[in-house]
Design an enzyme around this catalytic site. Sequence first.
Site, PDB file in Angstrom:
ATOM      1  N   ALA A  28      10.436  53.435  74.869  1.00 15.83           N
ATOM      2  CA  ALA A  28      11.171  54.487  75.582  1.00 15.83           C
ATOM      3  C   ALA A  28      10.738  54.517  77.040  1.00 15.83           C
ATOM      4  O   ALA A  28      10.409  55.563  77.593  1.00 15.83           O
ATOM      5  CB  ALA A  28      10.972  55.841  74.909  1.00 15.83           C
ATOM      6  N   HIS A  33       6.417  54.330  83.418  1.00 11.94           N
ATOM      7  CA  HIS A  33       6.002  53.028  82.906  1.00 11.94           C
ATOM      8  C   HIS A  33       6.270  51.926  83.924  1.00 11.94           C
ATOM      9  O   HIS A  33       5.457  51.008  84.098  1.00 11.94           O
ATOM     10  CB  HIS A  33       6.746  52.697  81.608  1.00 11.94           C
ATOM     11  N   GLN A  60      -1.226  57.401  65.394  1.00 13.81           N
ATOM     12  CA  GLN A  60      -1.341  58.458  66.399  1.00 13.81           C
ATOM     13  C   GLN A  60      -0.559  59.706  66.054  1.00 13.81           C
ATOM     14  O   GLN A  60      -0.652  60.713  66.750  1.00 13.81           O
ATOM     15  CB  GLN A  60      -0.864  57.940  67.764  1.00 13.81           C
ATOM     16  N   ASP A 150      -1.950  61.100  80.869  1.00 17.39           N
ATOM     17  CA  ASP A 150      -2.727  61.248  79.635  1.00 17.39           C
ATOM     18  C   ASP A 150      -4.208  61.112  79.987  1.00 17.39           C
ATOM     19  O   ASP A 150      -4.866  60.127  79.648  1.00 17.39           O
ATOM     20  CB  ASP A 150      -2.307  60.187  78.618  1.00 17.39           C
ATOM     21  N   GLN A 153      -6.827  60.704  77.174  1.00 20.83           N
ATOM     22  CA  GLN A 153      -6.683  59.370  76.604  1.00 20.83           C
ATOM     23  C   GLN A 153      -7.359  58.340  77.501  1.00 20.83           C
ATOM     24  O   GLN A 153      -8.118  57.474  77.024  1.00 20.83           O
ATOM     25  CB  GLN A 153      -5.202  59.033  76.441  1.00 20.83           C
TER      26      GLN A 153
END
EC number: 6.3.2.1
Length: 332
Positions: A28, A33, A60, A150, A153
Amino acid sequence: MTTTLRTAAELHARTRAGRRAVVMTMGALHEGHATLVRTARAIAGPDGEVVVTVFVNPLQFGQGEDLDRYPRTLDADVKIAEQAGADVVFAPAVDEVYPGGEPQVRISAGPMGERLEGGSRPGHFDGMLTVVAKLLHLTRPDVALFGQKDAQQLALIRRMVRDLNFGVEIVGVPTVREEDGLALSSRNRYLSPKERRTALALSQALFAGSDRHAAQEALRARAREVPATRARAEALSAIGESRAAADAHAVAKAVPGAAAAVRAAARLVLDEAARLDPPLELDYLALVDPSDFTEITDHEDEYIGEAVLAVAARVGTTRLIDNIPLTFGAAS
């Protein structure tokens, strides 16, 4: 022309001349990105190789989360990756990443993985680190890039790489936002127009906290320059200079409560959003030390160093996260 590969054997068979830079995604793809891929291209250089992984990791997703409805748009993803400069899209099947089914041995995120997102989504970071470790082995990169949106993360991946001696460089890339401030996310597509308006409160709260932080830091700098500010304020009051006295009092009080002031400014925006239609349902607002994601308390008046102001909330059925980095006590 970007090549799409399905197996690690195909990827390992490729001839490598320069550095391999990897961008890991769950598909997606969006402009956030694409920014990661363009940065990877710049790092790898013309002789290097940029690999984008597309893999929706089942480990996840907790019970009741959106694994089944998570968007899978590989054809569009390949086009975006190609336009951004990727050489390879590595899109393995689940049995390529987990050939024996769900792995019995997994990476534990430890105490940091139990805070904030880990508290709201138990086991999430164990699953994330496990697949990142697997994909690092499968893709064998020199450098891997992850978004700062994130933030927890990213901190955990850096800790894993350091603690377990992975031979890879980890690069964090700043959050990409839409023109109105909303952080780009694959989950934004779930929002209705009204929900999206409410969701803007996440970034607005962070910006309010950042603005308050900037004001506090400016006063902190002035307080360092004028150590006798309180006495000066009292003297100014005595001669009727009320505006100057008020300013001096503000400088004198700038350092204590800096963390509390940042939180309060952000929470004010979130509290207002909770009364909207549809409402914003706050999960957490936290000001944390980015090294371990422990909370910076309101009593740490003299906190000096890096911080992350992070927020998570649900709008309708969509859960969103965002954060912004701050620096307390920067030298003037």
